[in-house]
Scaffold this motif. Sequence first.
Motif, PDB file in Angstrom:
ATOM      1  N   GLY A  53      40.556  38.492  41.332  1.00 47.91           N
ATOM      2  CA  GLY A  53      39.982  37.156  41.464  1.00 47.91           C
ATOM      3  C   GLY A  53      38.531  37.183  41.906  1.00 47.91           C
ATOM      4  O   GLY A  53      37.682  36.485  41.335  1.00 47.91           O
ATOM      5  N   MET A  54      38.229  38.000  42.904  1.00 50.00           N
ATOM      6  CA  MET A  54      36.852  38.098  43.400  1.00 50.00           C
ATOM      7  C   MET A  54      35.930  38.698  42.342  1.00 50.00           C
ATOM      8  O   MET A  54      34.781  38.281  42.206  1.00 50.00           O
ATOM      9  N   GLY A  55      36.444  39.678  41.598  1.00 49.31           N
ATOM     10  CA  GLY A  55      35.645  40.269  40.528  1.00 49.31           C
ATOM     11  C   GLY A  55      35.286  39.247  39.468  1.00 49.31           C
ATOM     12  O   GLY A  55      34.141  39.174  39.008  1.00 49.31           O
ATOM     13  N   LEU A  56      36.263  38.405  39.082  1.00 50.37           N
ATOM     14  CA  LEU A  56      36.016  37.362  38.087  1.00 50.37           C
ATOM     15  C   LEU A  56      35.021  36.325  38.593  1.00 50.37           C
ATOM     16  O   LEU A  56      34.090  35.928  37.872  1.00 50.37           O
ATOM     17  N   VAL A  57      35.208  35.890  39.842  1.00 51.64           N
ATOM     18  CA  VAL A  57      34.300  34.887  40.415  1.00 51.64           C
ATOM     19  C   VAL A  57      32.884  35.438  40.515  1.00 51.64           C
ATOM     20  O   VAL A  57      31.910  34.764  40.143  1.00 51.64           O
ATOM     21  N   TYR A  58      32.755  36.664  40.995  1.00 48.14           N
ATOM     22  CA  TYR A  58      31.425  37.275  41.129  1.00 48.14           C
ATOM     23  C   TYR A  58      30.752  37.402  39.760  1.00 48.14           C
ATOM     24  O   TYR A  58      29.560  37.114  39.613  1.00 48.14           O
ATOM     25  N   THR A  59      31.525  37.811  38.758  1.00 47.29           N
ATOM     26  CA  THR A  59      30.981  37.964  37.404  1.00 47.29           C
ATOM     27  C   THR A  59      30.485  36.625  36.857  1.00 47.29           C
ATOM     28  O   THR A  59      29.421  36.546  36.248  1.00 47.29           O
ATOM     29  N   VAL A  75      28.866  44.379  54.763  1.00 47.23           N
ATOM     30  CA  VAL A  75      29.149  44.869  53.405  1.00 47.23           C
ATOM     31  C   VAL A  75      28.660  43.875  52.352  1.00 47.23           C
ATOM     32  O   VAL A  75      29.093  43.909  51.199  1.00 47.23           O
ATOM     33  N   GLN A  76      27.774  42.978  52.763  1.00 50.76           N
ATOM     34  CA  GLN A  76      27.091  42.039  51.860  1.00 50.76           C
ATOM     35  C   GLN A  76      28.062  41.182  51.054  1.00 50.76           C
ATOM     36  O   GLN A  76      27.878  40.982  49.861  1.00 50.76           O
ATOM     37  N   LEU A  77      29.108  40.697  51.727  1.00 53.32           N
ATOM     38  CA  LEU A  77      30.093  39.849  51.053  1.00 53.32           C
ATOM     39  C   LEU A  77      29.514  38.457  50.829  1.00 53.32           C
ATOM     40  O   LEU A  77      29.193  37.761  51.791  1.00 53.32           O
ATOM     41  N   PRO A  78      29.367  38.022  49.566  1.00 49.37           N
ATOM     42  CA  PRO A  78      28.874  36.659  49.311  1.00 49.37           C
ATOM     43  C   PRO A  78      29.848  35.623  49.858  1.00 49.37           C
ATOM     44  O   PRO A  78      31.058  35.719  49.616  1.00 49.37           O
ATOM     45  N   SER A  79      29.339  34.649  50.610  1.00 45.56           N
ATOM     46  CA  SER A  79      30.206  33.685  51.278  1.00 45.56           C
ATOM     47  C   SER A  79      31.016  32.842  50.297  1.00 45.56           C
ATOM     48  O   SER A  79      32.092  32.342  50.655  1.00 45.56           O
ATOM     49  N   GLN A  80      30.549  32.702  49.054  1.00 44.75           N
ATOM     50  CA  GLN A  80      31.279  31.888  48.078  1.00 44.75           C
ATOM     51  C   GLN A  80      32.608  32.517  47.663  1.00 44.75           C
ATOM     52  O   GLN A  80      33.463  31.866  47.099  1.00 44.75           O
ATOM     53  N   LEU A  81      32.772  33.800  47.942  1.00 45.35           N
ATOM     54  CA  LEU A  81      33.960  34.508  47.462  1.00 45.35           C
ATOM     55  C   LEU A  81      35.164  34.376  48.385  1.00 45.35           C
ATOM     56  O   LEU A  81      36.282  34.636  47.967  1.00 45.35           O
ATOM     57  N   VAL A  82      34.938  33.989  49.652  1.00 47.01           N
ATOM     58  CA  VAL A  82      36.052  33.920  50.601  1.00 47.01           C
ATOM     59  C   VAL A  82      36.006  32.590  51.332  1.00 47.01           C
ATOM     60  O   VAL A  82      35.015  32.271  51.983  1.00 47.01           O
ATOM     61  N   LEU A  83      37.096  31.826  51.233  1.00 44.27           N
ATOM     62  CA  LEU A  83      37.176  30.572  51.957  1.00 44.27           C
ATOM     63  C   LEU A  83      37.288  30.838  53.459  1.00 44.27           C
ATOM     64  O   LEU A  83      38.036  31.700  53.873  1.00 44.27           O
ATOM     65  N   GLY A  84      36.531  30.102  54.256  1.00 44.37           N
ATOM     66  CA  GLY A  84      36.642  30.223  55.704  1.00 44.37           C
ATOM     67  C   GLY A  84      35.711  31.207  56.330  1.00 44.37           C
ATOM     68  O   GLY A  84      35.624  31.287  57.557  1.00 44.37           O
ATOM     69  N   LEU A  85      34.961  32.000  55.547  1.00 45.95           N
ATOM     70  CA  LEU A  85      34.012  32.959  56.140  1.00 45.95           C
ATOM     71  C   LEU A  85      32.647  32.320  56.290  1.00 45.95           C
ATOM     72  O   LEU A  85      32.238  31.519  55.484  1.00 45.95           O
ATOM     73  N   SER A 100      43.726  32.066  45.285  1.00 47.62           N
ATOM     74  CA  SER A 100      43.946  31.781  46.714  1.00 47.62           C
ATOM     75  C   SER A 100      45.400  31.418  46.985  1.00 47.62           C
ATOM     76  O   SER A 100      46.004  31.899  47.952  1.00 47.62           O
ATOM     77  N   LEU A 101      45.977  30.548  46.135  1.00 46.32           N
ATOM     78  CA  LEU A 101      47.363  30.131  46.344  1.00 46.32           C
ATOM     79  C   LEU A 101      48.337  31.287  46.151  1.00 46.32           C
ATOM     80  O   LEU A 101      49.285  31.441  46.933  1.00 46.32           O
ATOM     81  N   TYR A 102      48.094  32.112  45.133  1.00 48.92           N
ATOM     82  CA  TYR A 102      49.038  33.210  44.883  1.00 48.92           C
ATOM     83  C   TYR A 102      48.943  34.281  45.972  1.00 48.92           C
ATOM     84  O   TYR A 102      49.968  34.801  46.427  1.00 48.92           O
ATOM     85  N   VAL A 103      47.724  34.576  46.409  1.00 50.32           N
ATOM     86  CA  VAL A 103      47.562  35.527  47.515  1.00 50.32           C
ATOM     87  C   VAL A 103      48.231  34.972  48.771  1.00 50.32           C
ATOM     88  O   VAL A 103      48.901  35.706  49.514  1.00 50.32           O
ATOM     89  N   LEU A 104      48.083  33.675  49.012  1.00 49.50           N
ATOM     90  CA  LEU A 104      48.730  33.035  50.155  1.00 49.50           C
ATOM     91  C   LEU A 104      50.239  33.211  50.103  1.00 49.50           C
ATOM     92  O   LEU A 104      50.878  33.587  51.096  1.00 49.50           O
ATOM     93  N   VAL A 105      50.839  32.980  48.929  1.00 52.50           N
ATOM     94  CA  VAL A 105      52.294  33.102  48.780  1.00 52.50           C
ATOM     95  C   VAL A 105      52.745  34.547  48.974  1.00 52.50           C
ATOM     96  O   VAL A 105      53.745  34.812  49.656  1.00 52.50           O
ATOM     97  N   LEU A 120      39.281  26.847  39.035  1.00 54.40           N
ATOM     98  CA  LEU A 120      40.636  27.260  38.659  1.00 54.40           C
ATOM     99  C   LEU A 120      40.962  28.657  39.170  1.00 54.40           C
ATOM    100  O   LEU A 120      42.045  28.895  39.712  1.00 54.40           O
ATOM    101  N   ILE A 121      40.012  29.588  39.017  1.00 52.12           N
ATOM    102  CA  ILE A 121      40.244  30.965  39.489  1.00 52.12           C
ATOM    103  C   ILE A 121      40.442  30.973  40.999  1.00 52.12           C
ATOM    104  O   ILE A 121      41.404  31.562  41.511  1.00 52.12           O
ATOM    105  N   ASN A 122      39.528  30.313  41.728  1.00 51.33           N
ATOM    106  CA  ASN A 122      39.630  30.270  43.196  1.00 51.33           C
ATOM    107  C   ASN A 122      40.944  29.661  43.647  1.00 51.33           C
ATOM    108  O   ASN A 122      41.605  30.165  44.557  1.00 51.33           O
ATOM    109  N   THR A 123      41.336  28.561  42.994  1.00 52.30           N
ATOM    110  CA  THR A 123      42.566  27.862  43.399  1.00 52.30           C
ATOM    111  C   THR A 123      43.793  28.730  43.166  1.00 52.30           C
ATOM    112  O   THR A 123      44.603  28.937  44.078  1.00 52.30           O
TER     113      THR A 123
END
Length: 197
Positions: free
Chosen positions: A81-87, A187-197, A18-23, A12-15
Amino acid sequence: MTGPLTEVALLLINTFVSLYVLVILLRFLLQVVKADFYNPVSQFIVKATNPLLVPLRRIIPGVGGIDVASLLLAWIVQLVGMGLVYTLLTGGQFPPILYLCAWAVLAIIQTVLNIYLFSILIIVILSWIAPQSYNPAVLLLHQLTGPALSRIRKVMPDMGMLDLSPIVAFLLIQVIEIFVRHLAASVQLPSQLVLGL
Protein backbone atom coordinates in the motif's frame (compact mmCIF):
# COMPACT_ATOMS: atom_id res chain seq x y z
CA MET A 1 -0.15 18.80 -8.27
CA THR A 2 -2.26 15.64 -8.44
CA GLY A 3 -5.32 15.24 -10.63
CA PRO A 4 -8.76 14.06 -9.48
CA LEU A 5 -8.19 10.48 -10.63
CA THR A 6 -4.93 10.29 -8.67
CA GLU A 7 -6.67 11.68 -5.57
CA VAL A 8 -9.45 9.11 -5.89
CA ALA A 9 -6.87 6.33 -6.30
CA LEU A 10 -4.96 7.57 -3.24
CA LEU A 11 -8.17 7.70 -1.20
CA LEU A 12 -9.17 4.16 -2.19
CA ILE A 13 -5.70 2.67 -1.62
CA ASN A 14 -5.30 4.39 1.76
CA THR A 15 -8.79 3.36 2.88
CA PHE A 16 -8.63 -0.30 1.86
CA VAL A 17 -5.03 -0.84 2.98
CA SER A 18 -5.59 0.89 6.34
CA LEU A 19 -8.78 -1.08 7.03
CA TYR A 20 -7.31 -4.43 6.02
CA VAL A 21 -4.13 -3.88 8.04
CA LEU A 22 -6.34 -2.88 10.98
CA VAL A 23 -8.35 -6.12 10.70
CA ILE A 24 -5.20 -8.26 10.41
CA LEU A 25 -3.61 -6.60 13.45
CA LEU A 26 -6.84 -6.97 15.42
CA ARG A 27 -6.74 -10.70 14.67
CA PHE A 28 -3.13 -10.87 15.87
CA LEU A 29 -3.81 -8.88 19.06
CA LEU A 30 -6.99 -10.79 19.88
CA GLN A 31 -5.07 -14.06 19.59
CA VAL A 32 -2.35 -12.69 21.89
CA VAL A 33 -4.88 -11.79 24.62
CA LYS A 34 -6.86 -15.02 23.99
CA ALA A 35 -10.11 -13.18 23.29
CA ASP A 36 -13.40 -14.99 22.68
CA PHE A 37 -13.07 -16.73 19.31
CA TYR A 38 -16.87 -17.22 19.06
CA ASN A 39 -17.66 -13.52 19.44
CA PRO A 40 -19.42 -12.36 16.20
CA VAL A 41 -16.80 -9.63 15.69
CA SER A 42 -14.01 -12.20 16.09
CA GLN A 43 -15.73 -14.42 13.54
CA PHE A 44 -15.91 -11.53 11.06
CA ILE A 45 -12.19 -10.77 11.57
CA VAL A 46 -11.29 -14.44 11.03
CA LYS A 47 -13.37 -14.69 7.84
CA ALA A 48 -11.97 -11.42 6.47
CA THR A 49 -8.34 -12.45 7.01
CA ASN A 50 -8.44 -16.19 6.26
CA PRO A 51 -8.15 -15.97 2.43
CA LEU A 52 -4.64 -14.48 2.66
CA LEU A 53 -3.61 -15.71 6.08
CA VAL A 54 -4.31 -19.44 5.79
CA PRO A 55 -1.98 -19.97 2.77
CA LEU A 56 0.73 -17.86 4.47
CA ARG A 57 0.49 -19.96 7.65
CA ARG A 58 1.43 -23.05 5.65
CA ILE A 59 4.78 -21.37 4.94
CA ILE A 60 5.29 -19.31 8.13
CA PRO A 61 4.63 -21.24 11.35
CA GLY A 62 3.87 -19.62 14.69
CA VAL A 63 6.72 -19.07 17.15
CA GLY A 64 6.13 -19.49 20.90
CA GLY A 65 2.38 -19.01 20.53
CA ILE A 66 2.88 -15.83 18.45
CA ASP A 67 1.10 -15.81 15.08
CA VAL A 68 4.05 -14.59 13.00
CA ALA A 69 2.09 -15.06 9.77
CA SER A 70 -0.46 -12.40 10.84
CA LEU A 71 2.27 -9.87 11.56
CA LEU A 72 4.04 -10.67 8.30
CA LEU A 73 0.79 -10.36 6.32
CA ALA A 74 0.02 -6.97 7.92
CA TRP A 75 3.55 -5.81 7.06
CA ILE A 76 3.31 -7.03 3.44
CA VAL A 77 -0.09 -5.35 2.89
CA GLN A 78 1.23 -2.14 4.45
CA LEU A 79 4.39 -2.35 2.33
CA VAL A 80 2.45 -2.76 -0.92
CA GLY A 81 0.00 0.00 0.00
CA MET A 82 2.74 2.47 0.91
CA GLY A 83 4.66 1.62 -2.25
CA LEU A 84 1.58 2.33 -4.39
CA VAL A 85 0.79 5.59 -2.59
CA TYR A 86 4.39 6.80 -2.81
CA THR A 87 4.52 5.93 -6.52
CA LEU A 88 1.31 7.88 -7.18
CA LEU A 89 2.45 10.88 -5.12
CA THR A 90 5.83 11.10 -6.88
CA GLY A 91 4.54 10.53 -10.40
CA GLY A 92 5.97 7.06 -10.90
CA GLN A 93 9.07 6.99 -8.68
CA PHE A 94 9.43 3.95 -6.43
CA PRO A 95 10.96 4.44 -2.97
CA PRO A 96 14.19 2.65 -1.98
CA ILE A 97 13.18 -0.81 -0.77
CA LEU A 98 15.03 -0.57 2.58
CA TYR A 99 13.29 2.70 3.39
CA LEU A 100 9.95 1.22 2.36
CA CYS A 101 10.50 -1.80 4.65
CA ALA A 102 11.30 0.49 7.60
CA TRP A 103 8.34 2.74 6.82
CA ALA A 104 5.98 -0.26 6.83
CA VAL A 105 7.25 -1.36 10.28
CA LEU A 106 6.66 2.13 11.70
CA ALA A 107 3.19 2.23 10.14
CA ILE A 108 2.33 -1.11 11.79
CA ILE A 109 3.54 0.17 15.19
CA GLN A 110 1.47 3.34 14.76
CA THR A 111 -1.62 1.29 13.87
CA VAL A 112 -1.22 -0.88 16.99
CA LEU A 113 -0.88 2.26 19.13
CA ASN A 114 -4.03 3.70 17.52
CA ILE A 115 -5.93 0.45 18.16
CA TYR A 116 -5.14 0.63 21.87
CA LEU A 117 -5.67 4.39 22.11
CA PHE A 118 -9.14 4.32 20.55
CA SER A 119 -10.15 1.06 22.25
CA ILE A 120 -9.37 2.48 25.69
CA LEU A 121 -11.06 5.77 24.80
CA ILE A 122 -14.23 3.96 23.71
CA ILE A 123 -14.24 1.87 26.91
CA VAL A 124 -13.83 4.98 29.10
CA ILE A 125 -16.68 6.80 27.32
CA LEU A 126 -18.95 3.73 27.47
CA SER A 127 -18.21 3.31 31.20
CA TRP A 128 -19.93 6.68 31.70
CA ILE A 129 -22.86 6.37 29.29
CA ALA A 130 -23.51 2.59 29.09
CA PRO A 131 -21.61 0.83 31.91
CA GLN A 132 -23.58 -2.44 31.62
CA SER A 133 -23.28 -2.83 27.84
CA TYR A 134 -23.11 -6.42 26.58
CA ASN A 135 -22.51 -5.52 22.95
CA PRO A 136 -20.12 -8.09 21.36
CA ALA A 137 -17.79 -5.35 20.10
CA VAL A 138 -17.59 -3.77 23.57
CA LEU A 139 -16.88 -7.14 25.21
CA LEU A 140 -14.09 -7.70 22.69
CA LEU A 141 -12.59 -4.26 23.45
CA HIS A 142 -12.57 -5.15 27.16
CA GLN A 143 -10.78 -8.42 26.38
CA LEU A 144 -8.28 -6.60 24.17
CA THR A 145 -7.38 -3.83 26.61
CA GLY A 146 -7.89 -5.74 29.87
CA PRO A 147 -4.41 -7.36 30.11
CA ALA A 148 -2.59 -4.07 29.41
CA LEU A 149 -4.71 -2.06 31.88
CA SER A 150 -4.43 -4.73 34.59
CA ARG A 151 -0.63 -4.62 34.33
CA ILE A 152 -0.74 -0.85 34.84
CA ARG A 153 -3.08 -1.26 37.85
CA LYS A 154 -0.61 -3.68 39.48
CA VAL A 155 2.16 -1.07 39.62
CA MET A 156 -0.09 1.86 40.59
CA PRO A 157 -0.93 2.76 44.19
CA ASP A 158 -4.46 1.88 45.33
CA MET A 159 -6.76 4.83 44.53
CA GLY A 160 -9.92 3.26 45.95
CA MET A 161 -12.84 3.42 43.50
CA LEU A 162 -10.93 5.69 41.09
CA ASP A 163 -9.29 3.84 38.18
CA LEU A 164 -6.53 5.96 36.66
CA SER A 165 -5.03 3.17 34.55
CA PRO A 166 -6.59 4.49 31.28
CA ILE A 167 -4.92 7.89 31.84
CA VAL A 168 -1.56 6.20 32.43
CA ALA A 169 -2.13 4.07 29.31
CA PHE A 170 -2.84 7.23 27.25
CA LEU A 171 0.39 8.80 28.52
CA LEU A 172 2.42 5.67 27.73
CA ILE A 173 0.96 5.53 24.22
CA GLN A 174 1.81 9.19 23.65
CA VAL A 175 5.38 8.65 24.88
CA ILE A 176 5.82 5.73 22.46
CA GLU A 177 4.30 7.85 19.66
CA ILE A 178 6.92 10.55 20.26
CA PHE A 179 9.70 7.98 19.72
CA VAL A 180 7.91 6.59 16.64
CA ARG A 181 7.63 10.10 15.15
CA HIS A 182 11.35 10.70 15.70
CA LEU A 183 12.17 7.33 14.15
CA ALA A 184 9.92 8.20 11.20
CA ALA A 185 11.77 11.49 10.72
CA SER A 186 15.14 9.72 10.89
CA VAL A 187 14.17 7.36 8.04
CA GLN A 188 12.55 10.20 6.05
CA LEU A 189 9.03 8.76 6.21
CA PRO A 190 6.65 11.07 4.29
CA SER A 191 3.83 12.05 6.65
CA GLN A 192 1.19 11.41 3.96
CA LEU A 193 1.92 7.68 4.07
CA VAL A 194 0.93 7.02 7.69
CA LEU A 195 -2.21 8.23 9.42
CA GLY A 196 -1.56 9.71 12.86
CA LEU A 197 2.16 10.47 12.43
